[in-house]
Design an enzyme around this catalytic site. Structure first.
Site, PDB file in Angstrom:
ATOM      1  N   VAL A 286      19.967   9.673-123.905  1.00  0.00           N
ATOM      2  CA  VAL A 286      19.906  11.131-123.916  1.00  0.00           C
ATOM      3  C   VAL A 286      19.367  11.874-125.179  1.00  0.00           C
ATOM      4  O   VAL A 286      18.696  12.836-125.035  1.00  0.00           O
ATOM      5  CB  VAL A 286      21.584  11.652-123.757  1.00  0.00           C
ATOM      6  CG1 VAL A 286      21.517  13.093-123.645  1.00  0.00           C
ATOM      7  CG2 VAL A 286      21.921  11.091-122.406  1.00  0.00           C
ATOM      8  N   ALA A 287      19.580  11.156-126.405  1.00  0.00           N
ATOM      9  CA  ALA A 287      18.988  11.820-127.385  1.00  0.00           C
ATOM     10  C   ALA A 287      17.610  11.908-127.520  1.00  0.00           C
ATOM     11  O   ALA A 287      17.045  12.699-128.092  1.00  0.00           O
ATOM     12  CB  ALA A 287      19.631  11.141-128.692  1.00  0.00           C
ATOM     13  N   ILE A 289      15.221  11.370-124.814  1.00  0.00           N
ATOM     14  CA  ILE A 289      14.486  12.019-124.168  1.00  0.00           C
ATOM     15  C   ILE A 289      14.780  13.666-124.136  1.00  0.00           C
ATOM     16  O   ILE A 289      15.563  14.324-124.018  1.00  0.00           O
ATOM     17  CB  ILE A 289      15.250  11.798-122.624  1.00  0.00           C
ATOM     18  CG1 ILE A 289      14.966  10.307-122.067  1.00  0.00           C
ATOM     19  CG2 ILE A 289      14.317  12.650-121.436  1.00  0.00           C
ATOM     20  CD1 ILE A 289      15.602   9.897-120.953  1.00  0.00           C
ATOM     21  N   GLU A 291      14.819  16.539-122.392  1.00  0.00           N
ATOM     22  CA  GLU A 291      14.905  16.593-121.078  1.00  0.00           C
ATOM     23  C   GLU A 291      14.412  18.056-120.635  1.00  0.00           C
ATOM     24  O   GLU A 291      13.800  18.309-119.539  1.00  0.00           O
ATOM     25  CB  GLU A 291      16.701  17.110-120.820  1.00  0.00           C
ATOM     26  CG  GLU A 291      17.513  15.570-120.968  1.00  0.00           C
ATOM     27  CD  GLU A 291      17.725  15.177-122.158  1.00  0.00           C
ATOM     28  OE1 GLU A 291      18.437  14.265-122.508  1.00  0.00           O
ATOM     29  OE2 GLU A 291      17.318  15.971-123.379  1.00  0.00           O
ATOM     30  N   ASP A 333     -22.348  30.609-112.485  1.00  0.00           N
ATOM     31  CA  ASP A 333     -23.208  31.426-111.642  1.00  0.00           C
ATOM     32  C   ASP A 333     -23.990  32.403-112.552  1.00  0.00           C
ATOM     33  O   ASP A 333     -23.502  32.810-113.525  1.00  0.00           O
ATOM     34  CB  ASP A 333     -22.604  31.829-110.388  1.00  0.00           C
ATOM     35  CG  ASP A 333     -23.520  32.123-109.229  1.00  0.00           C
ATOM     36  OD1 ASP A 333     -24.710  32.047-109.400  1.00  0.00           O
ATOM     37  OD2 ASP A 333     -23.100  33.014-108.604  1.00  0.00           O
ATOM     38  N   ASP A 717      17.814  23.765-127.956  1.00  0.00           N
ATOM     39  CA  ASP A 717      16.289  23.560-128.236  1.00  0.00           C
ATOM     40  C   ASP A 717      15.217  24.488-127.514  1.00  0.00           C
ATOM     41  O   ASP A 717      14.265  24.493-127.694  1.00  0.00           O
ATOM     42  CB  ASP A 717      16.070  22.229-128.522  1.00  0.00           C
ATOM     43  CG  ASP A 717      16.347  21.292-129.557  1.00  0.00           C
ATOM     44  OD1 ASP A 717      16.922  22.021-130.413  1.00  0.00           O
ATOM     45  OD2 ASP A 717      16.151  20.126-129.605  1.00  0.00           O
TER      46      ASP A 717
END
Length: 875
Positions: A286-287, A289, A291, A333, A717
């Site tokens: 968990v730390a 990744i 999320e 173009d 975060d």
């Protein structure tokens, strides 16, 4: 089969038709062979499959495993939070993908709803989808052409074919066969599905229907062309895979070490210790990744779309925002993008001396100038609507617009000298003639192509005198016409003669008096010159790809400094003769491609991509759609077709090349900001992992619970990371070369920054936990570690704003979102200290002011050291 080379009778015979049209039995047989005149639909992926696909990301899979384990262990809250975030990410992905899958729908809508067809000798109105190969289709002004075909009759027929050929001016049509190989845009005896009859009448025999038409071939190209991942998508996907495996291995290692330690110590009642060891490993996963990374990137890109919208660039596919920052080649173009898409009179030639036409003072004009402007306004069917719009042929509009500019209202000229007779413009005659009474004299006025008009003239007006048109004078005119043509100008010649007949026929268009020439061009946009320079300074190569003629394209490219004397210009036919090896060898020198086909455009884009260049492609017609999809970023014109827009990643509302360069600048800024956000997130995550691993080695309690880490990663975060994505543009952003598309997200500088900041944060957390264990209790140590981690990660948003400048050097108040994010995150942390909330976050009630001040001091120290490092590196 090259129907454009065949005679009418041969085409009818080859297609098993007749001058009276098809019979009912023949229609059924052809429909069974060729099918309906419609574009078949490719099956779309179901919403469920799109939803499931979003869960294939390795980091997502790790989180799913963690959430399922949490459910088995009875931690419902933590698993619910993880599932909620993952589902929201998946829904965002599904919505974005579904929006991008509508190109073929727009192609189907382009088919003409009805058409008039000759069957069994009688005209019949029917749905366009019922037309079969061999049908004789009748055309009139305003009709949408329902199939590809060979013209059998054409009376003053003009067709607007811009959606197929890219040309802005209607094409003149004729039923005469063509005796040589000719590119699609120059096949004057062919018509194409989805184009529009601008003027005149005609009859054609359907040669291709459904997917065999040019529009149908484009649809097949769109189906077969794979949409490419953007550089950031590729890097995030690869990084996710690598990070997923590393986290999995690390978690297994941690659990194995913990379990081995328990077995070696012969710990009684192993169930609870093993469970704690497992949760320790889960905490590491968990730390590590981030999320909220995917959500944060999506939000930052979305905010970037608003910035680009203010620069006249509407983003349809979010990843296109960052792709612009890596763009190294822009295939653009010409008409409307580099030029004004408005024919403008820019030069004139009056025999006998300098013309006063551009003096701005009609009163100073000589007699020849007055006659020329009268002819220009009177042999003309176009009009201006007074609001900047117009009706009629662009060339004729240019003539009356010039008349208005010279303070000679064309409406006044026409009302003063009403039209008495006319011979309308015809593609085979290449001229228009009208009769008027001017100054008491009945005159025949003629306007047309220079070669045609010169062949009809026997005299010329020089210095207000009419003299014979000698070979010497004719050669002088030819040289002037050649000069104008070499400058990519469209030239019209004007002539007249006294006329005393009651009826006007083409036989009367002889023995004319030549009066002069007008030269016009679709001029470059004034602001494009600077934009091309900006692109070159930023290391971006500009390549012109146009349906216009090679001479015109080269002249415009040279004018804009897109092309130099040493560069090459190729037509689509010339490109077809090159092998892939020859094209790759000369690719850097080819700056202009003219008269190109959809296949040519895809080949050009693919060639640049094989050279590892991030390629942007502009377009507005149906013929551009496959290349727009093939390009790393397809850019459609706001005035273009729905097909082109649906195949694109970005739409320019002002059709202006300048907006592309501005969008590149915004794209570069956004990519830099995304890297700042990623650096910020991983620095904090690394600090947490370092603290957890150190606690494992020292056999301390886990410094954090899984819920604490989820709270930091998902809630605390996210706001600072988003705020970093809103940092303003750095002044030198367009003085740098395009970034390497293969550049790793964690470049050497980024990796050093992450390790340094993560190491600082991890060290501060370790010190906090050590002091908590030494002076207080394991529970207090966890609370102190959590406080240091959350505050140091929140404070990190200030040094994360720039890798070279301190927060004050970058302008402390310049990004107010950073200040707001810091305030909100501080408030969120304060909520975790409320007595009723403390148990949820494993913060004991005896965690007091002293422990809090120690933790704050450690967090502030990390921020000060991060800022001092920048000052030291500059010194």
């Amino acid at each position: 089969m090259d129907y454009y080379k065949m005679k009418d009778s041969s085409v009818i015979e080859a297609l098993q038709s007749s001058p009276e049209g098809l019979t009912t039995p023949a229609i059924e047989e052809k429909r069974s062979r060729y099918g309906w005149n419609e574009i078949s639909q490719q099956d779309q992926r179901s919403l469920l499959s799109l939803f499931v696909e979003a869960f294939k990301d390795p980091m997502v899979i790790v989180l799913l495993v963690v959430a399922l384990i949490q459910i088995l262990l009875g931690d419902q809250l933590e698993s619910a939070i993880i599932f909620t975030v993952l589902i929201l990410n998946s829904i965002l992905s599904v919505v974005q993908t579904r929006k991008a899958e509508s190109s073929l729908d727009s192609l189907r809508k382009m088919a003409a709803p009805t058409a008039t067809v000759l069957r069994d000798g009688h005209p019949v109105s029917l749905e366009a989808r019922q037309i079969v190969v061999g049908d004789l289709v009748l055309l009139d002004a305003g009709d949408s052409i329902p199939a590809d075909g060979r013209l059998l009759e054409a009376e003053s027929l003009q067709v607007q074919e811009g959606v197929i050929t890219g040309e802005s001016v209607p094409s003149d049509k004729s039923a005469a066969p063509i005796n040589q190989d000719t590119p699609l845009a120059d096949r004057f005896n062919m018509v194409y599905s989805g184009t529009l009859v601008a003027y005149g009448r005609g009859t054609f025999i359907a040669t291709h229907t459904g997917v065999q038409t040019e529009v149908g071939k484009v649809a097949q190209l769109i189906q077969s062309t794979e949409a490419r991942q953007t550089p950031l998508q590729k890097k995030l996907e690869q990084f996710s895979k690598n990070l997923g495996w590393v986290i999995l291995m690390l978690s297994i290692l941690i659990f194995s070490v913990q379990a081995g330690r328990l077995f070696l110590e012969d710990t009684p009642a192993m169930t609870e210790p093993l469970l704690n060891a497992f949760m320790f490993a889960v905490a590491v996963a968990v730390a590590a990744i981030p999320e909220a990374l995917q959500s944060i990137v999506t939000i930052v890109l979305s905010v970037g779309t608003n910035k680009m919208a203010r620069q006249h660039a509407i983003i349809r596919k979010l990843p296109a925002v960052e792709t612009l920052g890596a763009t190294s080649v822009i295939c653009t173009d010409k008409t409307g993008t580099l030029t004004q898409n408005k024919m403008t009179v820019v030069d004139a030639y009056i025999p006998g001396g300098p013309s006063t036409l551009f003096s701005g003072q009609p009163k100073a004009w000589g007699e020849s100038e007055k006659i020329l402007m009268q002819i220009a306004a009177l042999t003309n069917d176009s009009t201006l609507d007074g609001n900047g719009g117009s009706n009629g042929d662009p060339t004729e509009v240019a003539l009356i617009a010039y008349s208005e500019k010279q303070q000679l209202p064309y409406t006044q000229i026409r009302s003063t000298y009403p039209r008495l007779a006319e011979l309308p413009f015809d593609s085979s005659r290449k001229r228009m003639s009208t009769v008027h009474t001017i100054d008491g004299e009945k005159r025949l006025l003629v306007k047309g192509g220079p070669d045609v008009i010169l062949s009809l003239c026997s005299r010329i007006r020089i210095n207000n005198e009419t003299v014979y048109l000698t070979e010497e004078r004719e050669q002088e005119l030819a040289e002037k016409i050649e000069f104008f043509s070499s400058q990519a100008m469209r030239v019209l010649a004007f002539a007249y003669k006294p006329f005393d007949q009651t009826e006007l026929t083409s036989e009367d268009e002889t023995d004319l008096i030549f009066i002069g020439l007008l030269a016009m061009i679709d001029p470059p946009r004034p602001e494009v010159y600077h934009a091309v320079e900006d692109a070159a300074r930023a290391g971006i190569k500009t390549v012109m790809i146009t349906g216009d003629h090679k001479t015109t394209a080269k002249a415009i490219a040279r004018n804009l400094n897109i092309s130099s004397e040493a560069d090459l210009a190729l037509t689509g036919q010339e490109l077809d003769t090159l092998s892939d090896e020859e094209l790759m060898a000369n690719l850097d020198k080819i700056t202009v491609y003219a008269r190109v086909t959809p296949d040519n455009k895809i080949r050009i884009v693919d060639a640049w991509q094989k050279k590892n260049q991030v390629t942007a492609m502009t377009g507005d017609g149906v013929n551009d759609a496959p290349a727009l999809k093939q390009a790393d970023i397809g850019i459609a014109m706001g005035s273009g077709t729905d097909v082109a827009k649906d195949a694109s990643a970005m739409i320019l509302t002002d059709d202006n090349f300048v907006s592309i360069v501005k969008a590149v600048s915004v794209g570069r800024t956004i990519y830099k900001n995304i890297k700042k956000s990623i650096t910020y997130l991983f620095s904090g995550n690394l600090g947490a992992v370092i603290a957890i691993l150190f606690a494992l080695i020292m056999d301390w309690v886990s410094p954090f619970t899984a819920l604490q880490l989820l709270f930091i990663n998902l809630v605390n975060d996210s706001l600072p990371a988003i705020a970093l994505g809103l940092e303003p543009k750095e002044p030198n952003v367009m003085d740098e070369a395009p970034r390497d598309p293969h550049e790793n997200i964690f470049s050497r500088q980024t990796l050093h920054t992450v390790i340094f900041r993560g190491g600082l944060i991890g060290t501060a957390v370790i010190v906090a936990q050590f002091l908590g264990l030494l002076l207080y209790s394991p529970e207090i140590s966890v609370a102190m570690a959590f406080t240091v981690l959350i505050l140091s990660r929140t404070l990190q948003v200030f040094p994360a704003r720039s890798t070279t400048q301190t927060s004050f050097g970058a302008g402390f108040y310049k990004n107010k979102m950073v200040l707001l994010a810091f305030a909100v995150c501080s408030l969120l942390y304060g909520l975790t200290l409320l007595p009723s909330v403390r148990p949820i976050f494993s913060i004991p009630q005896d965690f007091g002011l002293t422990q809090w001040l120690i933790s704050v001091s450690l967090a502030l120290t990390t921020t000060v050291i991060m800022e001092l490092r920048k000052i030291w590196r500059k010194a």
